[in-house]
Motif scaffolding. Structure first.
Motif, mmCIF file in Angstrom:
data_model
loop_
_atom_site.group_PDB
_atom_site.id
_atom_site.type_symbol
_atom_site.label_atom_id
_atom_site.label_comp_id
_atom_site.label_asym_id
_atom_site.label_seq_id
_atom_site.Cartn_x
_atom_site.Cartn_y
_atom_site.Cartn_z
ATOM 1 N N LEU A 67 0.923 -1.279 0.007
ATOM 2 C CA LEU A 67 -0.062 0.049 0.014
ATOM 3 C C LEU A 67 0.869 1.252 -0.058
ATOM 4 O O LEU A 67 0.705 2.073 -0.796
ATOM 5 C CB LEU A 67 -0.978 -0.110 1.293
ATOM 6 C CG LEU A 67 -1.783 0.990 1.322
ATOM 7 C CD1 LEU A 67 -2.782 1.092 0.172
ATOM 8 C CD2 LEU A 67 -2.574 1.258 2.631
ATOM 9 N N ALA A 68 1.917 1.261 0.808
ATOM 10 C CA ALA A 68 2.735 2.598 0.878
ATOM 11 C C ALA A 68 3.522 2.644 -0.644
ATOM 12 O O ALA A 68 3.731 3.637 -1.031
ATOM 13 C CB ALA A 68 3.885 2.361 2.068
ATOM 14 N N SER A 69 3.883 1.266 -1.389
ATOM 15 C CA SER A 69 4.745 1.512 -2.465
ATOM 16 C C SER A 69 3.416 2.054 -3.406
ATOM 17 O O SER A 69 4.091 2.718 -4.216
ATOM 18 C CB SER A 69 4.917 -0.019 -2.964
ATOM 19 O OG SER A 69 5.557 -0.087 -4.103
ATOM 20 N N ILE A 70 2.343 1.612 -3.414
ATOM 21 C CA ILE A 70 1.367 2.274 -4.366
ATOM 22 C C ILE A 70 1.179 3.555 -4.211
ATOM 23 O O ILE A 70 1.099 4.528 -5.142
ATOM 24 C CB ILE A 70 -0.037 1.502 -4.171
ATOM 25 C CG1 ILE A 70 0.303 0.050 -4.842
ATOM 26 C CG2 ILE A 70 -0.962 2.139 -5.018
ATOM 27 C CD1 ILE A 70 -0.967 -0.860 -4.397
ATOM 28 N N ALA A 71 1.031 4.011 -2.938
ATOM 29 C CA ALA A 71 1.050 5.712 -2.629
ATOM 30 C C ALA A 71 2.109 6.348 -3.236
ATOM 31 O O ALA A 71 1.936 7.308 -3.684
ATOM 32 C CB ALA A 71 0.599 5.850 -1.120
ATOM 33 N N ILE A 72 3.225 5.886 -2.885
ATOM 34 C CA ILE A 72 4.484 6.436 -3.325
ATOM 35 C C ILE A 72 4.475 6.656 -4.782
ATOM 36 O O ILE A 72 5.022 7.803 -5.515
ATOM 37 C CB ILE A 72 5.798 5.898 -2.855
ATOM 38 C CG1 ILE A 72 6.034 6.376 -1.334
ATOM 39 C CG2 ILE A 72 7.019 6.506 -3.359
ATOM 40 C CD1 ILE A 72 6.849 5.428 -0.335
ATOM 41 N N GLN A 73 4.298 5.504 -5.455
ATOM 42 C CA GLN A 73 4.367 5.575 -6.999
ATOM 43 C C GLN A 73 2.957 6.752 -7.545
ATOM 44 O O GLN A 73 3.534 7.062 -8.581
ATOM 45 C CB GLN A 73 4.056 4.231 -7.443
ATOM 46 C CG GLN A 73 5.216 3.291 -7.267
ATOM 47 C CD GLN A 73 4.831 1.897 -7.943
ATOM 48 O OE1 GLN A 73 3.718 1.526 -8.055
ATOM 49 N NE2 GLN A 73 5.918 1.042 -7.905
ATOM 50 N N THR A 74 2.340 6.683 -7.147
ATOM 51 C CA THR A 74 1.212 7.282 -7.364
ATOM 52 C C THR A 74 1.436 8.767 -7.185
ATOM 53 O O THR A 74 1.131 9.830 -8.070
ATOM 54 C CB THR A 74 -0.389 7.085 -6.741
ATOM 55 O OG1 THR A 74 -0.633 5.680 -6.908
ATOM 56 C CG2 THR A 74 -1.128 8.039 -7.085
ATOM 57 N N GLY A 75 1.985 9.161 -6.009
ATOM 58 C CA GLY A 75 2.410 10.502 -5.731
ATOM 59 C C GLY A 75 3.325 10.849 -6.784
ATOM 60 O O GLY A 75 3.458 11.990 -7.084
ATOM 61 N N LEU A 76 4.240 10.058 -7.052
ATOM 62 C CA LEU A 76 5.621 10.388 -7.769
ATOM 63 C C LEU A 76 4.937 10.746 -9.361
ATOM 64 O O LEU A 76 5.273 11.722 -10.162
ATOM 65 C CB LEU A 76 6.762 9.609 -7.845
ATOM 66 C CG LEU A 76 7.449 9.581 -6.486
ATOM 67 C CD1 LEU A 76 8.357 8.124 -6.815
ATOM 68 C CD2 LEU A 76 8.123 10.887 -6.608
ATOM 69 N N ASP A 78 1.937 11.511 -10.224
ATOM 70 C CA ASP A 78 0.941 12.834 -10.488
ATOM 71 C C ASP A 78 1.939 13.992 -10.212
ATOM 72 O O ASP A 78 1.508 15.012 -10.806
ATOM 73 C CB ASP A 78 0.026 12.667 -9.307
ATOM 74 C CG ASP A 78 -0.995 11.515 -9.283
ATOM 75 O OD1 ASP A 78 -1.153 11.260 -10.474
ATOM 76 O OD2 ASP A 78 -1.631 11.275 -8.282
ATOM 77 N N VAL A 79 3.040 13.972 -9.492
ATOM 78 C CA VAL A 79 3.774 15.073 -9.317
ATOM 79 C C VAL A 79 4.152 15.328 -10.639
ATOM 80 O O VAL A 79 4.599 16.503 -11.064
ATOM 81 C CB VAL A 79 4.897 14.961 -8.080
ATOM 82 C CG1 VAL A 79 5.673 16.090 -8.121
ATOM 83 C CG2 VAL A 79 4.098 15.066 -6.729
ATOM 84 N N LEU A 80 5.100 14.367 -11.245
ATOM 85 C CA LEU A 80 5.753 14.632 -12.214
ATOM 86 C C LEU A 80 5.006 14.765 -13.795
ATOM 87 O O LEU A 80 5.509 15.475 -14.586
ATOM 88 C CB LEU A 80 6.789 13.388 -12.549
ATOM 89 C CG LEU A 80 7.999 13.102 -11.743
ATOM 90 C CD1 LEU A 80 8.624 11.679 -12.093
ATOM 91 C CD2 LEU A 80 8.759 14.319 -11.857
ATOM 92 N N ALA A 81 3.719 14.275 -13.548
ATOM 93 C CA ALA A 81 3.116 14.392 -14.963
ATOM 94 C C ALA A 81 2.167 15.943 -14.514
ATOM 95 O O ALA A 81 1.364 16.083 -15.516
ATOM 96 C CB ALA A 81 2.056 13.258 -14.758
ATOM 97 N N SER A 82 2.138 16.372 -13.407
ATOM 98 C CA SER A 82 1.321 17.593 -13.392
ATOM 99 C C SER A 82 1.970 19.065 -14.328
ATOM 100 O O SER A 82 0.989 19.716 -14.527
ATOM 101 C CB SER A 82 1.326 17.944 -11.911
ATOM 102 O OG SER A 82 2.695 18.530 -11.546
ATOM 103 N N GLY A 83 3.145 18.835 -14.684
ATOM 104 C CA GLY A 83 3.542 19.739 -15.649
ATOM 105 C C GLY A 83 3.618 21.157 -14.846
ATOM 106 O O GLY A 83 4.201 22.172 -15.454
ATOM 107 N N GLU A 84 3.900 21.026 -13.548
ATOM 108 C CA GLU A 84 4.284 22.270 -12.728
ATOM 109 C C GLU A 84 5.661 22.624 -12.589
ATOM 110 O O GLU A 84 6.010 23.455 -12.214
ATOM 111 C CB GLU A 84 3.572 22.538 -11.462
ATOM 112 C CG GLU A 84 1.861 22.444 -11.632
ATOM 113 C CD GLU A 84 1.235 22.653 -10.537
ATOM 114 O OE1 GLU A 84 1.854 22.779 -9.289
ATOM 115 O OE2 GLU A 84 -0.087 22.400 -10.249
#
Length: 85
Positions: A67-76, A78-84
């Motif tokens: 679950l922690a691995s999924i959360a970290i992967q999702t966060g990364l 989303d952050v990298l794909a956000s374009g900000e």
């Protein structure tokens, strides 16, 4: 306005222990009011029933590490794909 501290003037007339007790009492009352509201409206019953229903629909149990691995992967992602950045 920036030359005087109103809290320093307040501590001259009211004991710091009274001010600390006031803050602690306010925190306890906010927590108690929130719990009362949850019980009064019955929203806790709805959320726990919905949680149990969604948990039973899952195809497999997910462990804490996964679950922690999924959360970290999702966060990364989303952050990298956000374009900000």
């Amino acid at each position: 306005m920036f030359t005087s501290n109103p809290f320093a003037e307040l501590s001259a007339s009211i004991s710091p222990a009274v001010m600390q007790a006031y803050v602690v009492i306010m925190i306890v009352l906010v927590a108690a009011g929130t719990l009362f509201d949850v019980v009064h409206k019955g929203s806790a019953k709805y959320f726990f029933a919905n949680w149990r229903k969604s948990k039973s629909k899952g195809s497999q149990q997910v462990g804490g590490g996964e679950l922690a691995s999924i959360a970290i992967q999702t966060g990364l992602v989303d952050v990298l794909a956000s374009g900000e950045f």
